[in-house]
Write a protein that holds these residues in place. Sequence first.
Motif, mmCIF file in Angstrom:
data_model
loop_
_atom_site.group_PDB
_atom_site.id
_atom_site.type_symbol
_atom_site.label_atom_id
_atom_site.label_comp_id
_atom_site.label_asym_id
_atom_site.label_seq_id
_atom_site.Cartn_x
_atom_site.Cartn_y
_atom_site.Cartn_z
ATOM 1 N N ARG A 59 -12.806 -2.746 25.767
ATOM 2 C CA ARG A 59 -13.843 -1.979 26.461
ATOM 3 C C ARG A 59 -13.243 -0.789 27.201
ATOM 4 N N SER A 60 -12.264 -0.186 26.599
ATOM 5 C CA SER A 60 -11.549 0.921 27.219
ATOM 6 C C SER A 60 -12.106 2.256 26.741
ATOM 7 N N ALA A 61 -12.003 3.266 27.606
ATOM 8 C CA ALA A 61 -12.335 4.626 27.184
ATOM 9 C C ALA A 61 -11.330 5.142 26.161
ATOM 10 N N ALA A 62 -10.179 4.489 26.098
ATOM 11 C CA ALA A 62 -9.210 4.700 25.013
ATOM 12 C C ALA A 62 -8.767 6.140 24.875
ATOM 13 N N ILE A 63 -8.220 6.689 25.945
ATOM 14 C CA ILE A 63 -7.673 8.039 25.867
ATOM 15 C C ILE A 63 -6.305 8.069 26.531
ATOM 16 N N GLU A 276 -15.727 -10.617 40.827
ATOM 17 C CA GLU A 276 -14.862 -11.722 40.451
ATOM 18 C C GLU A 276 -14.479 -11.575 38.972
ATOM 19 N N PRO A 277 -13.392 -12.206 38.526
ATOM 20 C CA PRO A 277 -13.084 -12.187 37.090
ATOM 21 C C PRO A 277 -14.267 -12.735 36.298
ATOM 22 N N MET A 278 -14.719 -11.981 35.316
ATOM 23 C CA MET A 278 -15.906 -12.373 34.565
ATOM 24 C C MET A 278 -16.010 -11.579 33.273
ATOM 25 N N ASP A 279 -16.926 -12.004 32.429
ATOM 26 C CA ASP A 279 -17.326 -11.205 31.281
ATOM 27 C C ASP A 279 -18.294 -10.154 31.838
ATOM 28 N N ALA A 280 -17.788 -8.968 32.108
ATOM 29 C CA ALA A 280 -18.516 -7.973 32.909
ATOM 30 C C ALA A 280 -19.801 -7.513 32.237
ATOM 31 N N TRP A 281 -20.778 -7.226 33.053
ATOM 32 C CA TRP A 281 -22.067 -6.710 32.590
ATOM 33 C C TRP A 281 -22.427 -5.497 33.439
ATOM 34 N N PRO A 282 -23.136 -4.511 32.874
ATOM 35 C CA PRO A 282 -23.476 -3.298 33.627
ATOM 36 C C PRO A 282 -24.640 -3.526 34.576
ATOM 37 N N ASP A 283 -24.628 -2.803 35.672
ATOM 38 C CA ASP A 283 -25.717 -2.816 36.644
ATOM 39 C C ASP A 283 -26.619 -1.609 36.366
ATOM 40 N N ASP A 284 -27.915 -1.839 36.200
ATOM 41 C CA ASP A 284 -28.841 -0.761 35.835
ATOM 42 C C ASP A 284 -28.847 0.364 36.853
ATOM 43 N N VAL A 305 -31.193 6.007 26.431
ATOM 44 C CA VAL A 305 -29.908 5.312 26.515
ATOM 45 C C VAL A 305 -29.901 4.256 25.409
ATOM 46 N N GLU A 306 -28.958 4.374 24.483
ATOM 47 C CA GLU A 306 -28.955 3.490 23.327
ATOM 48 C C GLU A 306 -28.384 2.117 23.640
ATOM 49 N N ARG A 307 -27.386 2.070 24.494
ATOM 50 C CA ARG A 307 -26.865 0.785 24.952
ATOM 51 C C ARG A 307 -25.954 1.028 26.143
ATOM 52 N N THR A 308 -25.636 -0.034 26.860
ATOM 53 C CA THR A 308 -24.726 0.049 27.996
ATOM 54 C C THR A 308 -23.697 -1.073 27.882
ATOM 55 N N TRP A 309 -22.588 -0.895 28.560
ATOM 56 C CA TRP A 309 -21.569 -1.936 28.597
ATOM 57 C C TRP A 309 -20.729 -1.778 29.861
ATOM 58 N N ALA A 310 -19.926 -2.775 30.149
ATOM 59 C CA ALA A 310 -19.039 -2.722 31.314
ATOM 60 C C ALA A 310 -17.768 -3.501 31.000
ATOM 61 N N GLY A 311 -16.711 -3.114 31.668
ATOM 62 C CA GLY A 311 -15.439 -3.812 31.561
ATOM 63 C C GLY A 311 -14.795 -3.899 32.925
ATOM 64 N N LEU A 312 -13.670 -4.589 33.006
ATOM 65 C CA LEU A 312 -12.964 -4.760 34.271
ATOM 66 C C LEU A 312 -11.635 -4.026 34.240
ATOM 67 N N ARG A 313 -11.364 -3.345 35.336
ATOM 68 C CA ARG A 313 -10.076 -2.698 35.549
ATOM 69 C C ARG A 313 -9.487 -3.344 36.796
ATOM 70 N N SER A 314 -8.364 -4.046 36.649
ATOM 71 C CA SER A 314 -7.839 -4.864 37.745
ATOM 72 C C SER A 314 -6.626 -4.198 38.382
ATOM 73 N N PHE A 315 -6.691 -4.058 39.715
ATOM 74 C CA PHE A 315 -5.659 -3.341 40.463
ATOM 75 C C PHE A 315 -5.084 -4.201 41.579
ATOM 76 N N THR A 316 -3.822 -3.952 41.914
ATOM 77 C CA THR A 316 -3.251 -4.412 43.171
ATOM 78 C C THR A 316 -3.561 -3.354 44.234
ATOM 79 N N ALA A 317 -3.185 -3.631 45.475
ATOM 80 C CA ALA A 317 -3.504 -2.714 46.568
ATOM 81 C C ALA A 317 -2.877 -1.344 46.373
ATOM 82 N N ASP A 318 -1.694 -1.278 45.763
ATOM 83 C CA ASP A 318 -1.038 0.019 45.567
ATOM 84 C C ASP A 318 -1.360 0.641 44.212
ATOM 85 N N ARG A 319 -2.279 0.015 43.462
ATOM 86 C CA ARG A 319 -2.754 0.531 42.173
ATOM 87 C C ARG A 319 -1.606 0.801 41.191
#
Length: 378
Positions: A59-63, A276-284, A305-319
């Motif tokens: 679910r990455s923007a892949a760039i 929380e860690p989850m199978d992420a879903w988008p908020d309307d 809007v044809e479809r929506t999706w969401a993913g998780l990007r997990s960071f520590t405090a210093d990113r």
Amino acid sequence: MADGEGASGMATGETPMKADVLVIGGGIAGIGAAARLAPDARVIVLEREARPGTHSTGRSAAIFVLNYGNATLRALNAASHPSFLAPGDLSDTPLLHKRGELLVAGADDADLLAETLASSDAMQHLTAREAVGIVPVLRGEKLIGAAYEADASDIDVDLLLGGFTRILRANGGRIIPNAEANALTRSDGVWRVETPAGVFEAPVIVNAAGAWADVVAARAGVAGIGLQPLRRSAAIIPLPEGGADWPLFGSLREDCYAKPQSGKLMVSPADEDPVEPMDAWPDDMVIAGGIDRFERMTTVQVTRVERTWAGLRSFTADRTPVAGFAPDAEGFFWLAGQGGYGIQTAPALSRLAADLIVGREAALPRDILVALSPERFA
């Protein structure tokens, strides 16, 4: 037991399957590290889902953007870049396809634009008119200029993940699906991992569990790294006429961006909502806010809007990612906290993980190793 038999091929309580290294997590981080370890060790990847790359990797923007992230991440970007340009054993075809990245500055963004250009390599300063010449739907009257990285490129994530998978399997490595690491214990120098797919043992485990990395650590009795999953959403809308060759474009303030892909236009609100860690879903409402900012940045009126999706990007405090052995647990290797940079840093981080685990001298400079080390959280 062949790959794919994990859910039924072994029950807890039977003779453990043994390896030199168990990798927990079948995303790009785990599969990449496993591939680079496989020539030197017996490696098994334990994936909680039915197939690798289900969550953030898929679910990455892949760039690939060299000028993305803090100084440590930019060093990892630079170290990974040669593998994308000349994939070698990863692929017979290119992993990158030129896209470009255009970040536009509004009336209040003069200082931010100057700072961005001064701290970046190979980014051009463009006038508002030049920016509109590249992406004609931009509202040029609202812009004071832009920063443009012409060499930013789309990443073929499927090809990259497939290349790592092929290398892993060619060297005898295995991927066990439906194998969530539910219990982890260490005795007599060996980690024992209990999963629905069976019991596995190895002297070393690699915690590449993405958003679940702190959960895995807690199950192993290892101190966490303060990992916070952040939701990132996107909407897919029809691609405006002539937009197929546009770069990724967005606000310099990172509150909205868009990218042509597969004949459509992906629009993201660039959200970072803690979850929380989850199978992420988008908020309307989050999607609606992003669409509104996109419409104010451009002349495009979004009617569908044809479809929506969401993913998780997990960071520590210093990113900054975490790569190294835990200071409080023998044989427990962290490979987590890649945030939104996991795909483009995968070549460098997978090599580094393998080097550190088998005891080779790492190619990365000492200061980068220190910046990545989990010891910074001790």
